[in-house]
Design a protein around this motif. Structure first.
Motif, PDB file in Angstrom:
ATOM      1  N   SER A 108       0.831  -1.202   0.000  1.00  0.00           N
ATOM      2  CA  SER A 108       0.000   0.000   0.000  1.00  0.00           C
ATOM      3  C   SER A 108       0.867   1.254   0.000  1.00  0.00           C
ATOM      4  N   PRO A 109       0.629   2.188  -0.944  1.00  0.00           N
ATOM      5  CA  PRO A 109       1.372   3.457  -0.921  1.00  0.00           C
ATOM      6  C   PRO A 109       1.202   4.210   0.389  1.00  0.00           C
ATOM      7  N   ALA A 110       0.073   4.005   1.057  1.00  0.00           N
ATOM      8  CA  ALA A 110      -0.136   4.671   2.351  1.00  0.00           C
ATOM      9  C   ALA A 110       0.899   4.213   3.364  1.00  0.00           C
ATOM     10  N   VAL A 111       1.264   2.926   3.312  1.00  0.00           N
ATOM     11  CA  VAL A 111       2.298   2.408   4.213  1.00  0.00           C
ATOM     12  C   VAL A 111       3.652   2.996   3.848  1.00  0.00           C
ATOM     13  N   VAL A 112       3.957   3.034   2.550  1.00  0.00           N
ATOM     14  CA  VAL A 112       5.260   3.557   2.107  1.00  0.00           C
ATOM     15  C   VAL A 112       5.395   5.032   2.476  1.00  0.00           C
ATOM     16  N   HIS A 113       4.376   5.829   2.157  1.00  0.00           N
ATOM     17  CA  HIS A 113       4.446   7.257   2.477  1.00  0.00           C
ATOM     18  C   HIS A 113       4.451   7.483   3.986  1.00  0.00           C
ATOM     19  N   ASN A 347      -3.915  13.081  -1.010  1.00  0.00           N
ATOM     20  CA  ASN A 347      -4.309  12.103  -2.017  1.00  0.00           C
ATOM     21  C   ASN A 347      -4.895  10.855  -1.380  1.00  0.00           C
ATOM     22  N   LEU A 348      -4.338  10.464  -0.232  1.00  0.00           N
ATOM     23  CA  LEU A 348      -4.831   9.272   0.453  1.00  0.00           C
ATOM     24  C   LEU A 348      -6.195   9.510   1.084  1.00  0.00           C
ATOM     25  N   ARG A 349      -6.497  10.759   1.363  1.00  0.00           N
ATOM     26  CA  ARG A 349      -7.753  11.071   2.050  1.00  0.00           C
ATOM     27  C   ARG A 349      -8.960  10.664   1.224  1.00  0.00           C
ATOM     28  N   SER A 350      -8.891  10.893  -0.084  1.00  0.00           N
ATOM     29  CA  SER A 350     -10.031  10.561  -0.932  1.00  0.00           C
ATOM     30  C   SER A 350     -10.287   9.059  -0.984  1.00  0.00           C
ATOM     31  N   HIS A 351      -9.257   8.258  -0.698  1.00  0.00           N
ATOM     32  CA  HIS A 351      -9.424   6.797  -0.684  1.00  0.00           C
ATOM     33  C   HIS A 351      -9.577   6.251   0.733  1.00  0.00           C
ATOM     34  N   ARG A 352      -9.720   7.138   1.695  1.00  0.00           N
ATOM     35  CA  ARG A 352      -9.930   6.758   3.091  1.00  0.00           C
ATOM     36  C   ARG A 352      -8.778   5.923   3.631  1.00  0.00           C
ATOM     37  N   GLU A 353      -7.547   6.283   3.267  1.00  0.00           N
ATOM     38  CA  GLU A 353      -6.374   5.565   3.746  1.00  0.00           C
ATOM     39  C   GLU A 353      -5.510   6.419   4.670  1.00  0.00           C
ATOM     40  N   MET A 354      -6.070   7.531   5.133  1.00  0.00           N
ATOM     41  CA  MET A 354      -5.336   8.373   6.076  1.00  0.00           C
ATOM     42  C   MET A 354      -4.973   7.629   7.358  1.00  0.00           C
ATOM     43  N   PRO A 355      -5.858   6.796   7.924  1.00  0.00           N
ATOM     44  CA  PRO A 355      -5.453   6.079   9.143  1.00  0.00           C
ATOM     45  C   PRO A 355      -4.202   5.232   8.944  1.00  0.00           C
ATOM     46  N   ILE A 356      -4.059   4.598   7.771  1.00  0.00           N
ATOM     47  CA  ILE A 356      -2.873   3.776   7.510  1.00  0.00           C
ATOM     48  C   ILE A 356      -1.630   4.652   7.519  1.00  0.00           C
ATOM     49  N   MET A 361       3.222   6.067  10.325  1.00  0.00           N
ATOM     50  CA  MET A 361       4.148   7.114  10.738  1.00  0.00           C
ATOM     51  C   MET A 361       4.333   7.098  12.253  1.00  0.00           C
ATOM     52  N   GLY A 362       3.240   6.996  13.005  1.00  0.00           N
ATOM     53  CA  GLY A 362       3.344   6.964  14.456  1.00  0.00           C
ATOM     54  C   GLY A 362       4.103   5.753  14.948  1.00  0.00           C
ATOM     55  N   GLY A 363       3.885   4.592  14.317  1.00  0.00           N
ATOM     56  CA  GLY A 363       4.603   3.393  14.715  1.00  0.00           C
ATOM     57  C   GLY A 363       6.094   3.511  14.493  1.00  0.00           C
ATOM     58  N   ILE A 375       2.931  -2.779  11.494  1.00  0.00           N
ATOM     59  CA  ILE A 375       1.622  -2.312  11.967  1.00  0.00           C
ATOM     60  C   ILE A 375       0.837  -1.682  10.825  1.00  0.00           C
ATOM     61  N   GLY A 376       1.511  -0.885   9.989  1.00  0.00           N
ATOM     62  CA  GLY A 376       0.829  -0.270   8.850  1.00  0.00           C
ATOM     63  C   GLY A 376       0.317  -1.294   7.863  1.00  0.00           C
ATOM     64  N   LEU A 377       1.136  -2.315   7.564  1.00  0.00           N
ATOM     65  CA  LEU A 377       0.690  -3.370   6.648  1.00  0.00           C
ATOM     66  C   LEU A 377      -0.495  -4.130   7.226  1.00  0.00           C
ATOM     67  N   GLY A 378      -0.452  -4.397   8.530  1.00  0.00           N
ATOM     68  CA  GLY A 378      -1.571  -5.090   9.155  1.00  0.00           C
ATOM     69  C   GLY A 378      -2.860  -4.290   9.080  1.00  0.00           C
ATOM     70  N   LEU A 379      -2.760  -2.983   9.360  1.00  0.00           N
ATOM     71  CA  LEU A 379      -3.945  -2.136   9.283  1.00  0.00           C
ATOM     72  C   LEU A 379      -4.469  -2.049   7.853  1.00  0.00           C
TER      73      LEU A 379
END
Length: 730
Positions: A108-113, A347-356, A361-363, A375-379
């Protein structure tokens, strides 16, 4: 060669000026020897640039890997870290040989970013302590907790050097006359001036140059920890390189990248870099973007930038010793802050991937890099599972009849929600159950079937209608169902009423069947529209409620088999339609007052300002058959068909011109149907307003012919007719 000299050589010099300060700063952040970053930059440019699958990507030490390398140096030592880099490179080569590069893009790009943003925060916090004249702590949390104390102390010249570096980075790009010099290089050069004047700041130590580097050695420790380190370096460097490679394809019009070749080339570069005592190598977004913007056309720019770094280090390495460490720390802090890219977050917000993004980032900041990514991959996996198995169950009562709409994937996870909604329906009620689902597992079917049997035993009725594959009906019949999901079935709205059947409906008694057949199909169709289509179309039609703005006037036959919106794939608001028997256009001189087709033409052209008028005929037209005497002679039809006399005369003229051995194209009736369309286009020109607008180029007249049996639309011309080409998918 001329292209290389004109475009690639200047671009390589620009990238070289950007790469040197960044490589030095990443070496400092990684806890590695200063020269290790330069080695990685040289190898990334020459080896990865020459062998890679992208012609513009620039590789070298990446800030996103600085945190990993720092932890490895702390755990295994620098020489063992070099060997881990070699092993990671060998693994990348194997992955590239087995062509698994595309699989890396499945992350997931959300995990990478989020990972890069977390690394940026960690780097910025640690380097901020150096800028303030102190020393970074062992973790980001400790750096954050000790930051207030560090800020309260007087740091003298160190803070001034850091502030100068940051200010230059902020304003340099806004100065148009100095943009030729990259901002990182300018910041370090300007900061070096006060550092030399005060003479009391920490300088970069590059004594010995490349000769000071040590050869790698096998890491000592737990095998699992070493294997995990190799996998982490290999995967993170590979994913970052491939994502940068994909992004680079959008930046230039040249050849597209070969991802498997790029991954293998990155592996070779890491083997060489680790063996030479350098940092891990990966594709870098900043350098790649700089390369493209500088005008690079081929891989020569990437290779030459590595050559320039090598020559600079060998011949002018002593200049690096003039750079203050505080300036490098400020540069790294600035880069770290930039890695928290809010543009990616939006960009992630429109796909509802902000929590990831934020959880990853927090992890990374609070726990560690590997843990944060895990943790990001699991979420991401949990959210994907939730979306794939998500279902909506809505039950409403209207007019004594209940309607239950189930949308999504109906699995065992949705059984509690489904049974809760069904339990709210009172016994004996009439229920319309709409299954807008793309999958149904056995648990969901059994729950649904058990409720239906119980409800019907209590005197209620259940009508099941499926819009996708017949999951419920198939399960009722005991047939084996497909293992995968089904796509939306598009045969509901255009099929005739007689072809529609209620899926999975129980067999009705004869009396019930007779009562159902007495209900007009039109009324049942309006109910279906109101139940299923109206809720989806309401937002669209609400915006059109006050006015219409069609682009076409579509004159078609009243034949029940011709549906203009189907054969033109148009929707509400596209066509202003006039329909009559034979798709006729009365000539202006013979049109009676108040004639409807003439009124439609005037309104469409004068008020609606349509751009095109289309006359659409069809095969087997009953009106044309009546002209040929092959249909019942009806008084009203005979009077209307006087407007088709010119079509009949044109047809006979064409038939007389045929050679005795020629049969013409198609049956006589179909030839007349096509000729009739051409004649109606001529009839349109007898209306002065239409003729005037056509001559001015403000209106276009077109003719279509629909072959019903072949379901084929043809564009009519005076010399023949041409089938409308089909769109091909690759």
């Amino acid at each position: 060669m001329l292209s290389v000299m004109r475009y690639d050589v200047p671009a390589s010099l620009v990238v070289f000026l950007v790469a040197v300060p960044l490589s030095l700063g990443i070496s400092v952040a990684s806890g590695a020897p200063i020269a290790a970053g330069l080695v990685a930059a040289v190898v990334g440019g020459v080896v990865a640039g020459a062998l890679g699958g992208s012609v513009v990507q620039v590789s070298g030490p990446a800030a996103g890997l600085a945190l990993v390398v720092s932890e490895l140096v702390h755990t295994f030592g620098w020489r063992a870290t070099c060997m881990i880099t070699v092993f990671a490179g060998a693994l990348q080569v194997l992955l590239g040989v087995f062509r698994v590069a595309r699989a890396a893009l499945g992350v997931s790009p959300a995990v990478v970013h989020g990972m890069l943003a977390g690394v940026g925060v960690v780097i910025a916090l640690s380097q901020l302590h150096i800028v303030l004249g102190g020393k970074p702590q062992s973790s980001a949390v400790d750096n954050l907790l000790t930051l207030p104390y560090q800020i309260m102390n007087n740091h003298g010249h160190a803070v001034m050097i850091g502030l100068i570096t940051i200010m230059v980075m902020l304003v340099w790009g806004r100065l148009p006359k100095v943009r030729a010099v990259p901002a990182p290089l300018a910041a370090l050069l300007i900061a070096a001036v006060p550092a030399a004047l005060f003479g009391c700041l920490t300088k970069v130590d590059l004594s010995g140059g490349f000769s000071s580097l040590q050869h790698p050695m096998l890491p000592q420790g737990e095998v699992l920890a070493i294997v995990s380190a190799v996998l982490l370096v290999s995967l993170l460097a590979g994913v970052e390189s491939l994502l940068t490679c994909v992004a680079s394809d959008r930046m230039h019009p040249g050849p597209r990248a070969n991802l498997d070749r790029e991954l293998a080339a990155q592996g070779v570069a890491n083997v060489v870099s680790g063996a030479c005592g350098g940092l891990p190598v990966a594709g870098v977004v900043v350098r790649t973007t700089t390369n493209v913007r500088a005008g690079a056309r081929s891989r020569w720019s990437t290779v030459l930038h590595g050559v320039w770094i090598l020559l600079f280090t060998v011949c002018f390495g002593w200049l690096i010793a003039l750079i203050p460490m505080e300036a490098l720390a400020a540069l790294l802090m600035f880069i770290g802050v930039q890695m928290v890219n809010l543009g990616h977050a939006r960009n992630l917000r429109s796909h509802r991937e902000m929590p990831i993004y934020f959880v990853t980032m927090g992890g990374v900041v609070l726990i560690g890099l590997a843990e944060g990514v895990a943790i990001g991959l699991g979420l991401a996996a949990l959210l994907a599972l939730r979306r794939l198995t998500g279902v909506s169950v809505q039950a409403r009562e209207s007019g004594g009849r209940w309607r239950v709409v189930v949308s999504g994937s109906l699995t065992f996870l949705a059984v509690p929600r489904l049974t809760r909604a069904l339990a709210a329906i009172p016994p004996g009620a009439a229920v319309a159950l709409d299954l807008d689902i793309d999958f149904m597992d056995n648990a969901a079917f059994e729950a649904l079937q058990a409720w239906r049997v119980q409800h019907e035993r209590g005197g209620g009725t259940v009508d099941v209608d499926e819009q996708h594959g017949d999951w419920y009906a198939t399960a009722v019949g005991g047939t084996r169902v497909s293992a995968g999901k089904t796509h939306t079935r598009h045969d509901r709205w255009w099929q005739p009423w007689a072809h529609r059947r209620t899926a999975g409906a129980p067999e009705q008694p004869l009396e019930s069947q007779e009562s159902q057949e007495s209900v007009p199909d039109l009324l049942e169709g309006t109910r279906e529209f109101q139940r299923r289509t109206a809720p989806r179309m309401r937002p669209l039609l609400h915006g059109m409620a006050r006015e219409q703005a069609p682009s076409h006037l579509f004159i078609a036959c009243a034949d029940s088999r011709i549906v203009p919106n189907i054969i033109t794939a148009s929707g509400p608001g596209d066509l202003f339609t006039a329909r009559n028997v034979g798709n006729l256009v009365p000539r202006a001189a013979s049109a009676p007052a108040g004639e409807s087709v003439t009124a439609a033409i005037e309104y469409a052209v004068s008020v609606l300002k349509v751009k095109t008028i289309t006359v659409c005929g069809h095969s087997g037209c009953g009106a044309m058959a009546a002209l040929l005497g092959k249909a019942p002679d009806l008084p009203g039809l005979r009077g209307w068909l006087r407007h088709a006399e010119h079509s009949l005369e044109r047809f006979h003229s064409a038939e007389r011109s045929l050679h005795p051995d020629e049969n013409g194209e198609g049956e006589p009736l179909d030839r007349l149907c096509r000729i009739n369309v051409i004649q109606q286009l001529d009839n349109l020109r007898t209306h002065p307003l239409v003729d005037h607008m056509v001559r001015d180029g403000r209106l276009e007249l077109t003719g279509l012919y629909f072959d019903i049996g072949a379901a084929r639309v043809h564009v009519l011309e005076r010399e023949g007719f041409t089938p409308v080409p089909e769109m091909r998918t690759h």
